[in-house]
Write a protein that holds these residues in place. Sequence first.
Motif, PDB file in Angstrom:
ATOM      1  N   TRP A 144       0.378   5.965  -2.520  1.00 17.87           N
ATOM      2  CA  TRP A 144       0.353   6.980  -3.580  1.00 17.87           C
ATOM      3  C   TRP A 144      -0.914   6.905  -4.446  1.00 17.87           C
ATOM      4  CZ3 TRP A 144       5.921   7.720  -6.007  1.00 17.87           C
ATOM      5  CH2 TRP A 144       6.839   7.942  -4.976  1.00 17.87           C
ATOM      6  N   ARG A 145      -1.778   5.891  -4.213  1.00 17.26           N
ATOM      7  CA  ARG A 145      -3.020   5.807  -4.993  1.00 17.26           C
ATOM      8  C   ARG A 145      -4.221   5.496  -4.102  1.00 17.26           C
ATOM      9  NH1 ARG A 145      -7.763   3.351  -6.720  1.00 17.26           N
ATOM     10  NH2 ARG A 145      -6.822   1.326  -6.341  1.00 17.26           N
ATOM     11  N   ASP A 146      -4.412   4.227  -3.783  1.00 18.53           N
ATOM     12  CA  ASP A 146      -5.686   3.870  -3.159  1.00 18.53           C
ATOM     13  C   ASP A 146      -5.836   4.456  -1.761  1.00 18.53           C
ATOM     14  OD1 ASP A 146      -8.162   2.769  -3.075  1.00 18.53           O
ATOM     15  OD2 ASP A 146      -7.535   0.682  -2.963  1.00 18.53           O
ATOM     16  N   ALA A 147      -4.738   4.558  -1.018  1.00 12.22           N
ATOM     17  CA  ALA A 147      -4.853   5.053   0.359  1.00 12.22           C
ATOM     18  C   ALA A 147      -5.423   6.471   0.359  1.00 12.22           C
ATOM     19  CB  ALA A 147      -3.497   5.005   1.048  1.00 12.22           C
ATOM     20  N   ILE A 168      -2.915  -9.958  -3.408  1.00 11.45           N
ATOM     21  CA  ILE A 168      -4.209  -9.650  -2.766  1.00 11.45           C
ATOM     22  C   ILE A 168      -4.326  -8.167  -2.403  1.00 11.45           C
ATOM     23  CG2 ILE A 168      -5.878 -10.455  -1.040  1.00 11.45           C
ATOM     24  CD1 ILE A 168      -4.469 -12.781  -2.492  1.00 11.45           C
ATOM     25  N   HIS A 169      -5.506  -7.652  -2.680  1.00 15.63           N
ATOM     26  CA  HIS A 169      -5.830  -6.266  -2.325  1.00 15.63           C
ATOM     27  C   HIS A 169      -6.999  -6.282  -1.358  1.00 15.63           C
ATOM     28  CE1 HIS A 169      -6.531  -1.985  -2.874  1.00 15.63           C
ATOM     29  NE2 HIS A 169      -7.797  -2.227  -3.115  1.00 15.63           N
ATOM     30  N   THR A 170      -6.924  -5.449  -0.333  1.00 13.51           N
ATOM     31  CA  THR A 170      -8.060  -5.372   0.598  1.00 13.51           C
ATOM     32  C   THR A 170      -8.208  -3.952   1.128  1.00 13.51           C
ATOM     33  OG1 THR A 170      -9.105  -6.497   2.464  1.00 13.51           O
ATOM     34  CG2 THR A 170      -6.798  -5.900   2.751  1.00 13.51           C
ATOM     35  N   HIS A 171      -9.277  -3.747   1.870  1.00 10.24           N
ATOM     36  CA  HIS A 171      -9.481  -2.493   2.615  1.00 10.24           C
ATOM     37  C   HIS A 171      -9.732  -2.885   4.062  1.00 10.24           C
ATOM     38  CE1 HIS A 171      -9.860   0.551  -0.693  1.00 10.24           C
ATOM     39  NE2 HIS A 171      -9.845  -0.586  -1.368  1.00 10.24           N
ATOM     40  N   ASP A 172      -9.383  -1.978   4.976  1.00 14.44           N
ATOM     41  CA  ASP A 172      -9.414  -2.325   6.391  1.00 14.44           C
ATOM     42  C   ASP A 172     -10.705  -1.855   7.074  1.00 14.44           C
ATOM     43  OD1 ASP A 172      -8.184  -3.572   8.528  1.00 14.44           O
ATOM     44  OD2 ASP A 172      -7.132  -1.772   9.199  1.00 14.44           O
ATOM     45  N   SER A 188      -9.021   2.607   4.183  1.00  7.04           N
ATOM     46  CA  SER A 188      -7.795   2.459   3.394  1.00  7.04           C
ATOM     47  C   SER A 188      -7.270   1.027   3.532  1.00  7.04           C
ATOM     48  CB  SER A 188      -6.775   3.483   3.900  1.00  7.04           C
ATOM     49  OG  SER A 188      -5.527   3.298   3.292  1.00  7.04           O
ATOM     50  N   GLN A 189      -6.042   0.815   3.105  1.00 10.76           N
ATOM     51  CA  GLN A 189      -5.437  -0.517   3.237  1.00 10.76           C
ATOM     52  C   GLN A 189      -4.922  -0.696   4.681  1.00 10.76           C
ATOM     53  OE1 GLN A 189      -5.169   1.163   0.019  1.00 10.76           O
ATOM     54  NE2 GLN A 189      -6.795  -0.344  -0.112  1.00 10.76           N
ATOM     55  N   PRO A 190      -4.683  -1.967   5.076  1.00  8.11           N
ATOM     56  CA  PRO A 190      -4.116  -2.189   6.414  1.00  8.11           C
ATOM     57  C   PRO A 190      -2.688  -1.644   6.519  1.00  8.11           C
ATOM     58  CG  PRO A 190      -4.319  -4.263   5.196  1.00  8.11           C
ATOM     59  CD  PRO A 190      -4.989  -3.214   4.363  1.00  8.11           C
ATOM     60  N   ILE A 215      -6.595 -10.677  -6.409  1.00 16.33           N
ATOM     61  CA  ILE A 215      -7.892 -10.789  -5.729  1.00 16.33           C
ATOM     62  C   ILE A 215      -8.161  -9.404  -5.174  1.00 16.33           C
ATOM     63  CG2 ILE A 215      -9.187 -11.846  -3.832  1.00 16.33           C
ATOM     64  CD1 ILE A 215      -7.439 -14.328  -4.126  1.00 16.33           C
ATOM     65  N   LYS A 216      -9.252  -8.816  -5.636  1.00 20.46           N
ATOM     66  CA  LYS A 216      -9.525  -7.427  -5.275  1.00 20.46           C
ATOM     67  C   LYS A 216     -10.697  -7.388  -4.315  1.00 20.46           C
ATOM     68  CE  LYS A 216     -10.884  -3.161  -7.638  1.00 20.46           C
ATOM     69  NZ  LYS A 216     -10.225  -2.250  -6.740  1.00 20.46           N
ATOM     70  N   ASP A 217     -10.355  -7.205  -3.045  1.00 18.57           N
ATOM     71  CA  ASP A 217     -11.383  -7.171  -1.990  1.00 18.57           C
ATOM     72  C   ASP A 217     -11.660  -5.697  -1.682  1.00 18.57           C
ATOM     73  OD1 ASP A 217     -12.928  -7.561   0.272  1.00 18.57           O
ATOM     74  OD2 ASP A 217     -11.208  -7.991   1.562  1.00 18.57           O
TER      75      ASP A 217
HETATM   76 ZN    ZN Z   1      -9.053  -0.611  -3.281  1.00 18.98          ZN
END
Ligand code: ZN
Length: 640
Positions: A120-123, A319-323, A355-357, A289-291
């Motif tokens: 609903w946000r980062d993706a 943890i936050h990441t992007h793929d 986006s995220q995994p 942790i914002k990756d």
């Molecule tokens: Zn992000």
Amino acid sequence: PFLTSLLSNPTFIEGTCWTTFIDDTPSLFSLIGSQNRAQKLLLYLGDIAVNGSQIKGQIGESKFKGDIVKPVLKDENGEPLDITEPCKTGWRNIIVNEGPEAFAKAVRQNKGCLLMDTTWRDAHQSLLATRVRTVDLCEIAQETSHALSNAWALECWGGATFDVAMRFLYEDPWDRLRKMRKLVPNIPFQMLLRGANGVAYSSLPDNAIYHFCEQAKKNGMDIFRVFDALNDVEQLEVGIKAVLKAGGVAEGALCYSGDMLNPKKKYNYEYYMGLVDKIVGMGAHILGIKDMAGVLKPKAATQLVGGIRKKYPDLPIHIHTHDSAGTGVASMVACAKAGADAVDCATDAMSGTTSQPSIGAILASLEGTEHDPGLNAAHVRALDQYWAQVRMMYSPFEAWLTGPDPEVYEHEIPGGQLTNLIFQAAQQGLGEQWAQTKKAYVDANRILGDIVKVTPTSKVVGDLAQFMVSNGLTYQETIDKAEELDFPSSVLEFFEGLMGQPYGGFPEPLRTRALRDRRKMDKRPGLYLDPINFDDVRKKLKEQYGGCSETDVASYVMYSKVFEDYKTFCAKYGDLSVLPTRFFLNKPEVGEEFSVELEKGKVLILKLLAVGPLSEQTGQREVFFELNGEMRSVAVDDQH
Ligand code: ZN
Ligand code: 3PY
């Protein structure tokens, strides 16, 4: 319409009305109100019918044209689950009933690794230019409240969604928050706060951040992920303190950059552990942790999370990441194994690349292990059926990324920005320039002193890279000619100190040469800014709009011009947040019937009948509709 309404009113017909009848019968005006709203809506639809959609960044029409089919969640016997009411169980109950500390304690005691769904946000910020609208979130909200009832949170607000809602979708972001909250009372809501920048792109006076967090909490926000784009702890502290004061759950995040296992890189393990100590010292409930670029590889993730877990056994780690490089699932699994309490992912159809995994892949990877997130995989898949359709509906905002970008470890472009830059390059038909831009991004980052890159500092690097490409400047030329070059304004703002202080200081003599006689701030910008006078803002908005809510005040303080433009748009077209996305983005087919629920129980049945010929005198076309069985028309300027 007023007369019709009056003449058909039963009390008026009975003849029993008295002089206060009009005052006592507000429904007469509400009818006029909805007639007005209907007329404004027709004006918008007429505009699209004549000129096409004017939504910024939209290329072409949606690939999805029909009605979205809603998924059915099934119970263990294969029977449809009753979802007429939102689900009542979930982690939010602890936050609401016992407070943030109890939540932190409870998630530490939880055995598995919880998941935060960022769909609903980062993706959509990372894949679809942040264009997903409130109706499409609310449409699946009740199902989500059941399917993800054991999730850590839904990331659903903040970051770029705040200004994009007003700027490009003509929606009130606060209205979105309230609507979502009503439909999902059980799952914590998480937002992204850019430290002392709030949800803006540079620092605001401290009292603006306090006011904003207070409003966000009051309107339904639970967990605030607070970061600073330079990991400047003074900037970060403003946000964390504001969240604590508002009574929210404070997730203080460090931004992970580079590769801490590579001895040639600037940001190493000691640097990150030092940041963790400071974040803990500020009283954050959770460590984030914002990756943002997706450069945290599994081995580094294991060491960093493991090190923090050992030093702070009671501290929840998220943890936050992007793929972007395709390593997201492996890294999140490594984090779970190293002791993370929660990791981020997105519904499959909205996951992967920038986006995220994928939630499905992480669930499958952790299934049956001691880190199992405790979600019903069939229900998660059901939600994904909905999102697969929604993604197609928003196809005009796709950057059409075809796969991972292995160069992300070199250029370190954050997910959302990577999509944006690719989209821009594709729009300009500059395939070859894209490779040049990526290389220039690396050079620009070196020129600026190898800074942490995330909103707003990633824009500084991106702007400098594009400036170098368009002016044919090399790394050395940019430095040597600094005194004569007209650098982009974001670069000058960074050098001034408006985004905080970079680790290791500003590059000199470049900073002085580029700034010439502009100011240099060597403390956090908030210390140079006058506090907002909220009474003045309230008075101004009341005069300008005849009234204002406290959340209007917060919007105005964060984005004055964007808020004013949004209000001007609403005055012309009304509140379009109720219009189904298909008709917000695309021209209706002639003769096709569709409905819009203006408010509960007030449904308009609409049909586009015809678009009239161009009038040479007025430059307008008349557009004909059927509205609840009656013919109506609007005159629209033809912009072709
Ligand atoms: Zn992000
Ligand atoms: C934002 O600031 O909007 C981000 O998503 C940064 O990663």
